[in-house]
Each structure stands twice: as C-alpha cells, then as structure tokens.
Scaffold this active site. Structure first.
Site, PDB file in Angstrom:
ATOM      1  N   HIS A   1      -2.958   6.641   3.358  1.00 59.66           N
ATOM      2  CA  HIS A   1      -1.536   6.834   3.629  1.00 59.66           C
ATOM      3  C   HIS A   1      -1.095   8.152   2.983  1.00 59.66           C
ATOM      4  CE1 HIS A   1      -1.465   2.988   5.353  1.00 59.66           C
ATOM      5  NE2 HIS A   1      -0.789   2.299   4.480  1.00 59.66           N
TER       6      HIS A   1
ATOM      7  N   CYS B   1       0.817  -1.231   0.000  1.00 57.38           N
ATOM      8  CA  CYS B   1       0.000   0.000   0.000  1.00 57.38           C
ATOM      9  C   CYS B   1       0.844   1.272   0.000  1.00 57.38           C
ATOM     10  CB  CYS B   1      -0.960   0.010   1.184  1.00 57.38           C
ATOM     11  SG  CYS B   1      -0.221  -0.445   2.758  1.00 57.38           S
TER      12      CYS B   1
END
Lengths: 344, 344, 344, 344
Positions: free
Chosen positions: B242, B150
């Site tokens: 993120h 990710c």
C-alpha cells in the site's frame, strides 16, 4: 469552408490524437504535419509509429512531413496545433506567431506567462481577450493560446463549479495514466505491479495553473485566484484517464447536495467539441473509474463522484481522459474558440 | 520451548501468510488450524487453495483443519492468531478469550472498543496494559489484542515519528494493492487498466484507528489523540504494497530535514519480527514504490520518501507490505509482544 | 417492423454485451430480460451490476427482469438470445424451443449435438438447414442454434479461408482475455503479473468445434472435417481480445502470399453485423495485438498477421474480440441469419 | 580463495542481476565493472539506475566503472561475465579472449559458431571441451563460452529429459516477460492490457539453439541434433518468468507418466548455483504460472506441468525465471562449470 490547419509535433502521442480528432472535423482541414528534422521528407506513415486504435486515415498516411519551422509550413495554413516537448515549443512557437500563425498549444512552455491565455473554454473563455495584450506587447500578427496540463484540466472544472462558495484550500492527489508521459515515457518494468509517487514538475503545474485558470481578467491584466492548492502526483498502471482525489475547503458552507448541483449545472459551452453535459456526477460511490468512464462525452467530459463530507470540508473524486480532454481535445477545443471569436 | 499457537481462519489470504511466517518461527509452533465448517475435517492441503509463492510446509499440509470454535482447539494451545471476516470475528473471538485463549487478531471487529488494545509494538507497546482493564471488565482468563487495518499501519508510524512537533491535521490518499481485499476480493475485470476510488469503510479506519494508536494510556483508560485525519482510499492494480500520499500540518515548524531525522531515528523495538530500521527514508523522490520496496526489512519495515515542503505543512509518501507488515506480520509481532510481556 | 427478442441470462457479462448490441439494432427490439430466480421482479438496473463502458440504455434500466422459464417470457417474443452457464442452458433451452421460441445461444451445452447447427455465418451458413432435421427429430416448433466458443471463433475463419489447400494438421496456442471467463471468473490476484496455462475444457472446444464448423452438411446429416487440431490455452492479463498462434500444415503447398490472398479475399456475408472485410490481414509482423486491434470492424472482424513460413507448414497469428465477435456479436449475427432465412 | 571476476555491461538489466548473484557468491569476487564509454569513471551507483529489488551492495556502489575494453580491466581478473548488446559483444568479446580472459557470456553473438560451446551445464556440460578446438583455431589464451537465450533455456531441459524417446518434432509457443527485453525494451503503452505476438529474431533462437544444445560433441566437432522445432513468440504483461506451451512428438511411444518420470529424474549437476531438483513437475494442471513459480529453486530450476496426451504426441507447459535461470544465473553457472573444469 474549413480552416486549413497544421499539427506541430505530429508523430508523438498527442500529435496522433490530434490527427484522430482533426481528420473528421468539419471546421478544420489538415494541411501540414511537422516533426523533427529526421522525419522531414518522409510520408506520415513512414515517420510515425501509429498507435491510436483506429487506422491512420489514408490521406494523412500519404502526407509529407516537414520540419517544424515557419518556412516549411504553407502560408495558407491559419491555425497550428502544437504538441511539442516544452523545450522545443519554447524555441519554435514564437517564430510561428511572429510569422502570423495562430497557435493552439498543448506544450507546457509559456503557460504561466502574463500575456499568454491559458484556456479551458467552459471555464474561462473570457481570458481569450488577453491576446490583444499579447499582440500589443509582442508585436505578433499571430497569437499563442495554451491549454493547461492534463492533470490540471481534470480538477479545475470541478473547482470552477464550486467557486461561488469561496474556494480557500484544495488538496489533490492524482492517479495518472501512462499515456500522459508519451509513448515511451514510462517503461513496462517501471509500472507493472507498481505505482510511482513522482512525476517531474507535475505538482507545480496543478498548483499554479489552477490559480491562473480561476483568475480574473479585467481587460488589461490577469489576476491569479487566491485558492491555495497542494498536489501529490502518482503514476499508476492505467493506459488512459487521470483519476484525482480532491479535498476542498470553502468560505461558505458547502454541502454534498450543493456541490452536486453546482457541478451538474455548471454550463458547457456552445462549441463543437464541448460535451452537452460538461461535468457528469456519479451517485455510485465507486465511480468514476478510468477504464469505465474515460470516454464519457467522447472523452471530453469531466466525470466526478464520491462526493462526501470530509473531516475538512468536502471530498470527491474526478476523472478526465488525459490525451483527449487533457491534451489533444483541449487544443482542438481552443482552436474552435479561436475560430468562434474571430481570431482566424 | 515454543509456545503452541493456532490460526483462526487459516485458509484465507492472511491465514496463509500467517502460516508462512509462523512455520519457521522459533518461538511459536503451529498446533491448530481452523476454518469454516465446510473445511473442518479436511487436511490443510485439501481445504486451502495455497497461493503464497513458497510451497506449503509439509507438516502443515497434512494437519487436519478444525471448526473455528473453542472446543475444537487443543487446550495446550496458548495463543491464537485470528484473521477472520469481521462478522465472524465478532462472534467467535469472545468465546475463545473467555475460554482462556490469548487472541492476537487482525480482524477489524472490536478494534475501536475502549478496553481492547490496538497495537503497533514500535508505536504504542505501552497500550498493552489495557489488557488488565479488559480482563477486569470482561472477566476473561484470555485476552484480545488487535492490530490496525493495513492502510492504517502504513502511515501511523510516520505520524508517530512526527508527533513531537504537535500533529494538527493530516490528509492521506491511499493507493492500495489488491491483496488487501483477499484472494477473491477484486476481480480482474474490475482492476486491469483501472483504479477504484472507493474501499468500503476503509477511510473511516484510517481516520479513527490512527487517533487511538497515537492516544495516551494513563493506566486506567485510553484517550484519543487530537490529530484530525481525512482519508481518501483507492484500489490500484498492484499485487502487494500500500502506497500513501500524506500531508501533515503541525503546531511547531517542521522542516524536511527535521522530518527525515525524526523518521530515521524513530526507534524499532526489540522483538524478533521487528526490523532493525523501522522507518526507511528514501532520498530518491520517486521512491518508495510498491513492487520495488515492499519487501524492505522482510516486509516489516515502513518505507517513506518524497519528503517536501507543501503549500500546507509537509508532504511525503509512505509504503508498507499490506499482507505482511499490514496484516499477518502485524499479528505475529503482537504475539511476540504478548510473549515478551508475560501474557503467555 | 422489428422482431421482438429476449435475452436469457441478461445480467451476466455476455448478457450485458447482448443488450449493448441489441438496443440500437434496427431489426430487433428487446422485449424480455431473464436472469436467475433471485433477480426476478427487480428492474434491470437493480438486478445487474452494469459494467459495459457505455451507460445502461434508459428503457432497459427500467425493464423488469423475469425468471428464465417459458411462462415468464411474453408470447409475442420470437427470438431468444441465450448466454447462460452451460448447466443452466442445458436445462432451460429445450423447454423454450419446445414452446416455439427460436433460440440463438452462446451457451456451450449441446454445441456438439448432431442435430444442432453450430454456426459462424460467414463460414458455414448452409449448416442452418440442419434445423429441419432438428425439428423433425425433436418435434420442436422452435429451434436451437449455437455459436461456437470465443476461442474457436477466433481461428476457424482463417482455417476456412485456407481449406482449399487441404487442411491436415493445426496446432494452436491461445492467449485469452479475462473477460472470457465472465466478470468474476478470474480474480486480480490470479492474473496480475501472471499467466495461467489452463482453461477448463477450452482445448477440447477448439479441437472439436472446429471440425464441426468446417464439416459438410449434405441436407440430411453433418460430417466432421478431417483436420486434426491440437490446442493449448492460456489466460493472460488482457481485458478483451483473444490472440492465437497458429501452425497449419496442408496437403497442397501453401505460400505466405497464397495464404494472405486467401484470407483477404475470403468473403463476408450480407448481414447487418458482419463486417465488410471479414478477415483483416496485417503486414506488420507484430500485429494484430489485443488492445490495438480488437475493435476492428466494430469488434466483428477477424484480424490476422505474422504470416510466415514455419519449420512445419505455415505459421500466423489471429485475433478476435472475444465478447463481441466471440460471444454476444456471434449470437446476434446468428439471429440475423435466422431472420434472413425465414426462421422468424 | 575466490576467483576475481568482472562484469561487462554491468549497468543493464542482466548486469544488475549478475551483481546480485555474484556479490554473495563464495567462489567469485567482483573486481571489475564495465559499461559504455559515457559511464566510465563514474561510481557504479552513479552510472547505474539500480532496479533490482534488493539494495545495491555497499562495496559495489562505490566501485568505479570502466570502459568495456581489455586495457581497462585489471590483469588479475580471470573470468568475465558478459551481458552486452550482441553487436557490442561481437566486437569486444574476441579481444578480451585474445588477451587471456575467460568469458562466460549471455550475449547472443557467436552462440551458433562452430567452435563456441553453448552450454546449459545440467544438459550438455560435455560440450565445454569444445574450448580446446576453439583455442586451437583462434589461438586464444582465453576462452568464450555462451549460455543460450532465455526462451531457449526454458524448454530445452524438458526436451533433454525426453530425448531418450527419440525427439522428432517440437512446436513451442512462448509467453515472455517484459524483463527479457531489458529495462527499456517494452514501453508500458505497448503492453498494458495487451500482448505482442512478435519478438525480433527470437523464434530463430529457439529453433536453432535447441538443436545445438541437444547435439553431440565427439571430441573434435559438434553435430546438431535432428529434432525439428517450430517456435511462436509472444510478449505478455508479466515482469519475470517465461512460460512456454510445448507439443512434442517422439519416435517411441511417450506416455504422460513416462514423461513425468523422465523430467523428475533428470539429474541436476553438482555446481553451487544448480538446484537440487532441476526440473520440478507440477500435478496441478494450471501450474506452473509466472508469478507463482518463477522463484522455484531460487530462480534456477525449470518448472513443468500440464503434461497431457495431445492430438499429436505429448503436450505440456514449462517455465523458467528469464533473468536468473535464463540469463544472469545461466552465465554464473557456466562460470562455476569453467572453474570446476580447470579453465580458471
């Protein structure tokens, strides 16, 4: 006998921390509290929304707040701690210095001025003598000393410890607590379940103040250090404690072990508020962490950890309590240095 | 007619997101759900503690969960989406591939293997042909395709957009959401009013996967790109999204304006789950922010912002939804690419 | 000379708080640390993931952890502090008591047993003599004393202060911190930007323990108080400090002023860990608050505030530090009471 | 053809939600946006700090914001949605109504006035006819309709569903999200790792608005319902979604099963923004939860759960999205009711 001191901007977040630190301080006695015009004449308890998690000291609660101007502060006060918005600081600090007050200031105005010492006592106490230049140039009886920005204070001590290896480049990313913006600086809607990759003017402070702090003072003027710094600043949902990720490249080879030794052995200074161990280095790779480690050394130590070889040079993390080491405590420590050096 | 698909590791955090994305997907039909031995035989509703904030689809709730092994999955299932702990993935994915299943995997095992394509379709769809090499070497009827970690997916698209300027060095600091560690990965005591400057093995993934993704496939083998990357990873108290701070130095001069144009014009790909605008560049310096911007492009776009000249090269921030673009959605998109390219 | 004490379940959240409180305690000396079988034989530093925000005391770090069984604990240890999962506590506490150890326990097992004193020293120290009944009935040389659940401890002192007005009904809604569930009890995914209106068995504890604590001991048996309590429990994203909203109806008229006086004047007890001011009443309507007020009286005081007339009777809020006053500190205080009363 | 509508106070938190809901609404067309004097003349994009997590609609971004006064709003606008600070609402809403505008208002002023309908359409749509009385008394061509406070809207539907059992007493404790205080209402320093047991005037709103909503309109005047309500309000660190703990005592026996049936079968209303299932009852004892369940029914449904026998009557929890169901969506729904009933 304790030096009589005042707090300029006593009702704000850093002002409250200053009172919390100064009230039990054996060398200082709080004799003046100033705030904005609208608070003048009120008791401190009425003027301030007290939010430090220890009660307001009783004698402070009853003190009368005055306006932030020389005439409103008793003459027998020698030292003023200033934590004002920079625009206010720029306006009111010079008149106080002209009037003979010594000002230890956390406000960001004038930090980069050629004749204003910017001090972290454990790092560059010798820069204090720049005050002679300042007094000559400005004709002041008083003096103006600054401490750096909270995010600068967090990483510069680790750089100072590594300076012997020849600092070349530094990249630093910050994860900063909300208290750094003052009580009303960051709303809850802005930060819960969120992060903000921008803090106005903050990156510039890390990049420029660090070079001044690491610079050399030859008795006449201050030269900036040659290290090149690039900063990226973020606000995250923590209350206190700025965490920073640092990459540093040096002229000489710098191993993890060398760096750990250099930081651990970097000396503290013999002042009341300076911690016994200035830089505390964790072996645990996941430390330091803000909530766990911000109160090391009563909030006055620097925590470091995660020292590791990087693709480029050395990589590590560091942490300091932003409203203690990074603001109120930094100003108090500079006050102690001024006292120790005969400026009071 | 929809391709029949299965989800390996269907009860975990990414497994639940996979179901949420696949259930309404017109090209795929969920026909198998696997989990650990202890869940086999239960209905999905019994086996999973459903925590996605849309209800479990009714037909999924009633499906029987099977063990994660080839014999337990119906033969008419063609494509498997895998989101298993890497140790489990390393053990069970090869037998499935040997048995003829095509596996689009989010698990971290084998991502760096020479004959396993690691794909972000908008970035390196041409690497998919590495599957020919894979089948030759391994003698598989099936195939194994991986999507990156990710945190890798978040910044590599921006680098791909800037590649024409000659990437030399990259520093990246991440501020990662707790969902990236799975439902039980980060306790509340660890992260409230805190940040953790360490995520096991994460930095290595950003540093190595990025070079593979940006590498060239010449029809026979894959060469790694020469960009040198240094990563510093942090966990912060955000649920999803993120955020990353990036510094990039390039061979050719790279202005802010050039970078903005390159990112904005970087093409998307004509697959169902790929967003119309792949990289969305904000002018506002304080964006992107996790809670505000993680759902751009239904969670499949990359958000960038804060493009500015740095002491070294260019500096900017980027953001992606870690469990959609960075995990479940990445696997689904790779499934669409496999279908489009005739592998199903 | 200090009493030698042991901590059963020393590696858990409350176990760590116990060590933090006992280590500097002048009356107690830590001589045994027990944990689960898998930790036995390790040093405490190896066995525990230390998460209290003061460092592990050096001598504790080096102590060897033993299994939680009478044979593994030195005979010269007199007093054991127990903070075990209730199922473990139910199994191991009786053998320790049979073997002659006095156990001050925070574990929830046996709290409601007829012959087990459930004690908040400032509230019902006289219940301690129930130990005579216990020893008679069970034939123990040792003894078992319990402190209540953290959420019970928070509101019962305020009820005790109001008891003179004749308590009839109490409604209480709790806003409980995550530390109450232990280090791993609440995941970050469960609680960030969220609240959970359910804590297993918690409501029953508030409803039943409160009646036992407020009951009368006539020298032979304990009668439950007649107050009827209804509780509603919630977990919220705070680290420490349980906040509770209380409505109380009384036989006699109860004004806000009466209630404030009764709480403020409710006596503390002359034991080392009991605060000088037991119940601290705030005039500010928005206090107490968990982060601001949980450390009042070193975390051992009860904070109350928001006293106001309600549609039904009186309404107010109260707060206590759940892992100090509500758990570890409560057990230590009971240990002090046992010592004071000659049970050691 | 769509009704032309305006938003009074369009730049605030609820104003932004109103735009988000109205812009795609087929029956309404946004034709006017007002804000404070200082915003008048700017485009909406300039005037508002847009913080809803979907982009500003393009046509809205370009609209010119006007002052909040009748002359500044085009005459062909029929319906105004108002979300102003109550002091501003009290001043400007009457002149708009006098000028012939129909105002659906979320502002708290005049909610309890005898001739102002306070409406939750699924609960008391019949109160709308009170507008005839209002027009008679005030001589207005326009009309003023209010929706209740967000915390009131959350629990009143569940009470309405139980009204057939004869409501006697209600205790309600609220855990309210920060968005309820507006974008700047709660600072991050106030709420991270904290809770605030006080929201100014909020308890009174729950206690009085509920009785008006449940009251009877006999064609001439409105009588308050006799239920007695006591509220205790808390702010917690959640972004959206007010969670409430309710105890209710009824004249007739009320079992958990009866209550569940009554809530589940309580009818919705045939208006565009009303959800198909008005009250959604969870069997899971730990639901509803703010982050998980606030968007049920597109944020317009009421979620309930934890139905259980209490020491006193019945106990349960309920939840609603405070800025959708509890504010902007409530006003829009009242607008739809006004349209349906021929007031536009």
């Amino acid at each position: 006998m304790a030096v009589r001191v005042g707090v300029l901007g006593a009702t704000g977040a850093v002002g409250q921390r200053l009172i919390q630190l100064l009230e039990p301080h054996p060398e200082f006695e709080i004799a003046a509290l100033t705030a904005s015009e609208s608070s003048a004449g009120k008791t401190y308890e009425q003027a301030a929304k007290w939010r430090v998690n220890s009660p307001i000291p009783d004698d402070i609660a009853e003190m009368t707040v005055t306006a932030t101007e020389p005439d409103a502060v008793p003459d027998d006060v020698d030292l003023l701690f200033s934590s004002l918005p920079s625009s206010v600081g720029a306006e009111v600090e010079p008149p106080f210095c002209e009037d003979g007050y010594v000002v230890s200031s956390n406000s960001s105005n004038s930090r980069m001025a050629d004749d204003v010492p910017l001090i972290i006592p454990e790092v560059n106490a010798d820069h204090l003598d720049l005050l002679e230049v300042q007094r000559d140039e400005r004709g002041w009886d008083g003096a103006l000393v600054k401490n750096p920005n909270c995010s600068t204070i967090t990483f510069v001590p680790t750089l100072a410890a590594l300076a012997e290896f020849g600092l070349e480049t530094v990249h630093v990313a910050t994860l900063q607590a909300v208290s750094g913006a003052g009580y009303d600086g960051v709303t809850s809607m802005e930060i819960i379940d969120n992060a903000i990759p921008y803090i106005g003017s903050e990156e510039d402070k890390l990049e420029t103040e660090s070079r001044k702090l690491l610079g050399e003072f030859d008795g006449a003027s201050l030269s900036q250090d040659g290290v090149e710094v690039a900063a990226s600043c973020n606000r995250i949902p923590t209350i206190d404690g700025h965490l920073e990720n640092v990459w540093v490249e040096t002229e000489e080879e710098l191993t993890v072990e060398d760096a750990k030794t250099a930081m651990t052995e970097y000396p503290s200074i013999d002042l009341r508020s300076s911690p016994d161990q200035f830089i505390h280095v964790f072996d645990d790779p996941d430390r330091p962490q803000p909530r766990m480690d911000r109160t090391i050394g009563d909030g006055m130590a620097i925590a470091a950890g995660g020292l590791r070889e990087s693709t480029f040079g050395l990589q590590y993390n560091c942490l300091a309590h932003n409203t203690i080491r990074g603001a109120a405590g930094a100003s108090v420590l500079n006050g102690e240095l001024l006292l120790e050096n005969g400026y009071l």
